[in-house]
Design a protein around this motif. Structure first.
Motif, PDB file in Angstrom:
ATOM      1  N   HIS A   1     -13.106  -5.581   2.735  1.00  0.00           N
ATOM      2  CA  HIS A   1     -14.263  -5.078   1.980  1.00  0.00           C
ATOM      3  C   HIS A   1     -13.851  -3.866   1.138  1.00  0.00           C
ATOM      4  O   HIS A   1     -14.215  -3.748  -0.044  1.00  0.00           O
ATOM      5  N   GLN A   2     -13.098  -2.959   1.738  1.00  0.00           N
ATOM      6  CA  GLN A   2     -12.628  -1.773   1.025  1.00  0.00           C
ATOM      7  C   GLN A   2     -11.722  -2.176  -0.147  1.00  0.00           C
ATOM      8  O   GLN A   2     -11.852  -1.629  -1.249  1.00  0.00           O
ATOM      9  N   LEU A   3     -10.825  -3.115   0.071  1.00  0.00           N
ATOM     10  CA  LEU A   3      -9.931  -3.571  -0.996  1.00  0.00           C
ATOM     11  C   LEU A   3     -10.705  -4.247  -2.128  1.00  0.00           C
ATOM     12  O   LEU A   3     -10.368  -4.072  -3.305  1.00  0.00           O
TER      13      LEU A   3
ATOM     14  N   ALA B   1     -12.521  -3.996  -7.678  1.00  0.00           N
ATOM     15  CA  ALA B   1     -13.628  -3.966  -8.653  1.00  0.00           C
ATOM     16  C   ALA B   1     -13.577  -2.681  -9.473  1.00  0.00           C
ATOM     17  O   ALA B   1     -13.887  -2.681 -10.673  1.00  0.00           O
ATOM     18  N   ARG B   2     -13.202  -1.594  -8.860  1.00  0.00           N
ATOM     19  CA  ARG B   2     -13.121  -0.304  -9.557  1.00  0.00           C
ATOM     20  C   ARG B   2     -11.987  -0.310 -10.593  1.00  0.00           C
ATOM     21  O   ARG B   2     -12.131   0.261 -11.670  1.00  0.00           O
ATOM     22  N   LEU B   3     -10.867  -0.953 -10.229  1.00  0.00           N
ATOM     23  CA  LEU B   3      -9.722  -0.975 -11.134  1.00  0.00           C
ATOM     24  C   LEU B   3      -9.818  -2.074 -12.191  1.00  0.00           C
ATOM     25  O   LEU B   3      -9.067  -2.071 -13.163  1.00  0.00           O
ATOM     26  N   ASN B   4     -10.717  -3.034 -11.975  1.00  0.00           N
ATOM     27  CA  ASN B   4     -10.871  -4.178 -12.894  1.00  0.00           C
ATOM     28  C   ASN B   4     -12.335  -4.354 -13.261  1.00  0.00           C
ATOM     29  O   ASN B   4     -12.963  -5.347 -12.899  1.00  0.00           O
TER      30      ASN B   4
ATOM     31  N   LYS C   1      -8.271 -14.101   4.015  1.00  0.00           N
ATOM     32  CA  LYS C   1      -9.082 -13.415   2.994  1.00  0.00           C
ATOM     33  C   LYS C   1      -8.445 -12.076   2.615  1.00  0.00           C
ATOM     34  O   LYS C   1      -8.406 -11.714   1.438  1.00  0.00           O
ATOM     35  N   LEU C   2      -7.926 -11.358   3.603  1.00  0.00           N
ATOM     36  CA  LEU C   2      -7.252 -10.085   3.329  1.00  0.00           C
ATOM     37  C   LEU C   2      -6.060 -10.299   2.398  1.00  0.00           C
ATOM     38  O   LEU C   2      -5.904  -9.590   1.395  1.00  0.00           O
ATOM     39  N   MET C   3      -5.224 -11.295   2.712  1.00  0.00           N
ATOM     40  CA  MET C   3      -4.052 -11.560   1.865  1.00  0.00           C
ATOM     41  C   MET C   3      -4.467 -12.024   0.470  1.00  0.00           C
ATOM     42  O   MET C   3      -3.822 -11.665  -0.522  1.00  0.00           O
ATOM     43  N   ASP C   4      -5.549 -12.797   0.374  1.00  0.00           N
ATOM     44  CA  ASP C   4      -6.046 -13.222  -0.938  1.00  0.00           C
ATOM     45  C   ASP C   4      -6.433 -12.022  -1.787  1.00  0.00           C
ATOM     46  O   ASP C   4      -6.117 -11.961  -2.977  1.00  0.00           O
ATOM     47  N   VAL C   5      -7.111 -11.060  -1.179  1.00  0.00           N
ATOM     48  CA  VAL C   5      -7.535  -9.878  -1.937  1.00  0.00           C
ATOM     49  C   VAL C   5      -6.327  -9.051  -2.347  1.00  0.00           C
ATOM     50  O   VAL C   5      -6.231  -8.614  -3.498  1.00  0.00           O
TER      51      VAL C   5
ATOM     52  N   ALA D   1      -4.749   0.628  -2.963  1.00  0.00           N
ATOM     53  CA  ALA D   1      -4.716  -0.698  -2.333  1.00  0.00           C
ATOM     54  C   ALA D   1      -3.479  -0.831  -1.447  1.00  0.00           C
ATOM     55  O   ALA D   1      -3.547  -1.392  -0.342  1.00  0.00           O
ATOM     56  N   GLY D   2      -2.356  -0.310  -1.906  1.00  0.00           N
ATOM     57  CA  GLY D   2      -1.129  -0.352  -1.109  1.00  0.00           C
ATOM     58  C   GLY D   2      -1.260   0.412   0.191  1.00  0.00           C
ATOM     59  O   GLY D   2      -0.774  -0.036   1.240  1.00  0.00           O
ATOM     60  N   GLN D   3      -1.910   1.558   0.126  1.00  0.00           N
ATOM     61  CA  GLN D   3      -2.115   2.344   1.349  1.00  0.00           C
ATOM     62  C   GLN D   3      -3.051   1.634   2.321  1.00  0.00           C
ATOM     63  O   GLN D   3      -2.829   1.663   3.529  1.00  0.00           O
ATOM     64  N   VAL D   4      -4.096   0.998   1.809  1.00  0.00           N
ATOM     65  CA  VAL D   4      -5.012   0.248   2.682  1.00  0.00           C
ATOM     66  C   VAL D   4      -4.250  -0.889   3.355  1.00  0.00           C
ATOM     67  O   VAL D   4      -4.359  -1.087   4.573  1.00  0.00           O
ATOM     68  N   ALA D   5      -3.459  -1.622   2.584  1.00  0.00           N
ATOM     69  CA  ALA D   5      -2.689  -2.733   3.159  1.00  0.00           C
ATOM     70  C   ALA D   5      -1.657  -2.223   4.165  1.00  0.00           C
ATOM     71  O   ALA D   5      -1.455  -2.848   5.218  1.00  0.00           O
TER      72      ALA D   5
END
Length: 168
Positions: free
Chosen positions: A157-159, A164-167, A15-19, A39-43
């Motif tokens: 969840h954070q990603l 959602a914020r960026l899209n 699920k993480l990789m899907d997001v 998103a890059g920093q979270v990953a």
């Protein structure tokens, strides 16, 4: 027990990789709102946080004298309470470099392989002596893997929120 742990690893990291894969490369390093990581920093953070498990299980361990899963649910409850904001330890803080989405996904796949291997080849009831979780002390291999998946779920969840914020 091993099959349950491996299923949790596959589901959580899948699920993480899907997001992460939903983001366009142009969005990976965009700050979605003030005070947020990209998103890059979270990953990157989750990659740092999930790496090193093979080295940890190769270190000092001992037979556990309590239930092997006693700390799993309290850790899970804590990390999946999204109303709590945590301060990341310095050693897993993300950098402000440019992040390549494909490299992030490749890194997460590598970690998934490593964690599945750890779950398959180790006695999950052993206590890990080379790392202590603040407020929880030493964890069993089972508890550490379960915690890592709760950590991955928290950042998934954070990603999703960042996406959602960026899209809109």
């Amino acid at each position: 027990m091993k099959a349950e742990v491996q299923s949790n690893i596959r589901q959580s990291l899948g699920k993480l990789m899907d997001v992460v894969s939903r983001f366009d490369q142009s969005q990976i390093d965009v700050v979605p709102f003030e005070g947020s990581w990209t998103a890059g920093q979270v990953a990157e953070h989750i990659t740092k946080g999930l790496s090193g498990m093979p080295r940890l299980v190769a270190g000092k361990t001992e037979v556990t004298t309590r239930a092997y899963n006693a700390k799993a649910q309290p850790l899970r409850d804590l990390f999946l309470d999204f109303s709590i904001k945590f301060q990341s330890p310095d050693f897993i803080l993300p950098t402000k470099t440019v992040h390549a989405q494909t490299k992030l996904i490749i890194g997460l796949r590598q970690i998934e392989t490593e964690l599945l291997d750890v779950a398959d080849k180790n006695d999950l009831t052993l206590s890990l002596l080379d790392f202590e979780m603040p407020q929880f002390g030493t964890l069993t291999i089972y508890e550490m893997l379960d915690f890592m998946m709760a950590h991955a779920q928290r950042h998934t969840h954070q990603l999703e929120h960042i996406y959602a914020r960026l899209n809109p």
